[in-house]
Scaffold this active site. Structure first.
Site, PDB file in Angstrom:
ATOM      1  N   ASP A  13      -4.729 -10.659   9.527  1.00 61.15           N
ATOM      2  CA  ASP A  13      -4.630 -11.361  11.211  1.00 61.15           C
ATOM      3  C   ASP A  13      -4.867 -12.615  11.340  1.00 61.15           C
ATOM      4  O   ASP A  13      -5.036 -13.719  10.452  1.00 61.15           O
ATOM      5  CB  ASP A  13      -5.923 -10.415  12.275  1.00 61.15           C
ATOM      6  CG  ASP A  13      -5.094  -8.799  12.126  1.00 61.15           C
ATOM      7  OD1 ASP A  13      -4.342  -8.526  11.353  1.00 61.15           O
ATOM      8  OD2 ASP A  13      -7.352  -7.912  12.274  1.00 61.15           O
ATOM      9  N   TYR A  28     -12.720  -7.199   1.055  1.00 61.74           N
ATOM     10  CA  TYR A  28     -13.008  -8.322   2.195  1.00 61.74           C
ATOM     11  C   TYR A  28     -14.593  -8.404   1.851  1.00 61.74           C
ATOM     12  O   TYR A  28     -15.222  -7.532   1.209  1.00 61.74           O
ATOM     13  CB  TYR A  28     -12.681  -7.726   3.186  1.00 61.74           C
ATOM     14  CG  TYR A  28     -11.364  -8.057   3.575  1.00 61.74           C
ATOM     15  CD1 TYR A  28     -10.146  -9.081   3.916  1.00 61.74           C
ATOM     16  CD2 TYR A  28     -10.177  -6.883   2.891  1.00 61.74           C
ATOM     17  CE1 TYR A  28      -8.851  -8.930   4.993  1.00 61.74           C
ATOM     18  CE2 TYR A  28      -9.480  -6.653   3.374  1.00 61.74           C
ATOM     19  CZ  TYR A  28      -8.359  -7.429   4.068  1.00 61.74           C
ATOM     20  OH  TYR A  28      -7.086  -7.263   4.721  1.00 61.74           O
TER      21      TYR A  28
END
Length: 247
Positions: free
Chosen positions: A51, A108
């Site tokens: 993103d 992540y």
């Protein structure tokens, strides 16, 4: 021949990895520089999309090119790329290898700080003066292993064929005023990690209980989860592939 690129980037100045109209993205810059140096149009396929504002310390993409690439080409590319994108490797792979579909695990890391620190503002989300309960957040994180459908943590109106993901790791660690969340899965939905983090922080601050966190997953409705955590605290740190795709 097909090549994998291993690279990293600071996503602060980009509208995510994947190309989109009228916005500067990592993919656009990467393809532009590759095409200019190799003097032919290069199209890349990324391992996924990050993103706007999200970073990556280990990202992969693939592209096709007819000739061999030397070690000097890495230096040439890095001197031509902006300071916030770094090429680490070019790896020759099997002709049918795919950076996105062949990935078996992605990891992540999300970092927050509970005190003001000017040296952490780029890669940490600041939750100033929050009193977070590490045990409660980790107990809630373990609940993720019980489920496959993470619609409650998916971006609304996303075009996913399925919202099923297999979470393989989810754990918080505390280092003084820092809280670091590491999560691994076979795949992630858009905005999924940031939505999970935002909701787990509400567990840690006592706004919702561990039982309510599980109910949020069961409802399969994004409106019940908390506000997503800021993009700048999120870094893609690893992508794993089966060894047979590498020559």
């Amino acid at each position: 021949m097909r090549y994998f690129i291993e690279f990293s980037y600071d996503g602060t100045n980009y509208f995510g990895y994947q190309k989109q109209p009228n916005q500067i993205t990592v993919q656009e810059v990467l393809e532009d520089r590759l095409s200019k140096i190799l003097r032919t149009e290069i199209k890349t396929v990324g391992a996924g999309r990050t993103d706007t504002g999200v970073h990556a310390s280990k990202m992969f993409a693939h592209f096709d090119y007819a000739d061999n690439l030397t070690e000097k080409f890495i230096d040439k590319m890095n001197s031509f790329l902006p300071q916030d994108i770094l090429i680490k490797k070019f790896i020759k792979v099997a002709e049918n290898a795919h950076a996105r579909f062949d990935a078996v695990k992605r990891t992540y890391k999300y970092s927050i700080t509970t005190t003001k620190n000017p040296f952490k503002r780029e890669f940490h989300a600041q939750y100033l003066n929050y009193n977070l309960d590490l045990i409660k957040m980790n107990n809630a994180a373990k609940i993720l292993f019980k489920y496959l459908d993470f619609t409650s943590f998916s971006k609304l109106h996303a075009d996913n064929k399925t919202n099923d993901c297999v979470v393989k790791q989810a754990k918080w660690e505390q280092k003084n005023d820092e809280f670091i969340f590491t999560i691994s899965a076979n795949r992630f939905l858009r905005n999924m990690v940031r939505a999970i983090v935002g909701t787990l922080i509400d567990v840690g601050r006592g706004k919702i209980s561990e039982q309510e966190f599980e109910l949020i997953i069961q409802k399969k409705n994004r409106s019940f989860a908390s506000t997503s955590a800021p993009a700048k605290g999120l870094i893609l740190i690893d992508i794993e592939y089966p060894p047979e795709i590498f020559k």
